[in-house]
Design an enzyme around this catalytic site. Structure first.
Site, PDB file in Angstrom:
ATOM      1  N   HIS A  39      44.232  74.129  32.116  1.00  0.00           N
ATOM      2  CA  HIS A  39      44.528  73.021  31.215  1.00  0.00           C
ATOM      3  C   HIS A  39      44.198  71.698  31.885  1.00  0.00           C
ATOM      4  CE1 HIS A  39      48.208  73.693  33.564  1.00  0.00           C
ATOM      5  NE2 HIS A  39      48.550  72.426  33.335  1.00  0.00           N
ATOM      6  N   HIS A  70      45.232  67.521  31.871  1.00  0.00           N
ATOM      7  CA  HIS A  70      46.229  66.510  31.547  1.00  0.00           C
ATOM      8  C   HIS A  70      45.500  65.203  31.247  1.00  0.00           C
ATOM      9  CE1 HIS A  70      49.769  68.599  33.466  1.00  0.00           C
ATOM     10  NE2 HIS A  70      48.778  69.229  34.075  1.00  0.00           N
TER      11      HIS A  70
END
Length: 145
Positions: free
Chosen positions: A107, A109
């Site tokens: 992922h 951010h």
């Protein structure tokens, strides 16, 4: 966890993708999901994940899926900047426990930054109010190109 452990489908993002845990979504398509971090380091902190890959780290992700994820991260970052008008922003991505990774589903951010606001620590910020996150997500979603 090491860089070479198997993917655990019961990680929190896997549960979000299966609808087992709620998330405040900014936007999604068939390939990616952008949603608000419930432990935001800064106002407007968004996470972007793949819906099609079970890669734990950058090194494991398939090139086509990584391209879609990077494109989605860029699109979302543009919307964050347009909606919230930060003075800057950070894109962060961690690999392996020693590298700071806390959820082992690849992922990115997106963290808006302002000069007069301190950044909360990764994995140490307090949990945000869902209504506050929803209002931010709506503002960001409205700014998507």
């Amino acid at each position: 966890m090491t860089l070479h452990a198997p993917y655990d489908p019961d990680n929190i993002f896997g549960k979000v993708l299966r609808g087992e845990i709620p998330a405040v979504k900014v936007w999604e398509d068939d390939n990616v999901l952008a949603f608000m971090d419930v432990f935001p380091q800064s106002e407007g902190h968004v996470l972007v994940i793949s819906k099609t890959s079970t890669a734990r780290t950058l090194l494991e992700m398939e090139p086509k899926a990584l391209g879609r994820l990077i494109g989605a991260t860029q699109r979302t970052a543009r919307a964050v900047v347009k909606a919230l008008e930060p003075e800057g922003f950070q894109i962060m991505q961690f690999n392996g426990e020693a590298g700071g990774q806390t959820v082992f589903h690849l992922h990115f951010h997106i963290i808006p930054r302002w000069a007069d606001r301190s950044l909360k620590g990764h994995g140490h910020a307090p949990m945000a109010d869902t209504e506050t996150l929803r209002a931010l997500a709506d503002r960001i979603a409205a700014a998507l190109d």
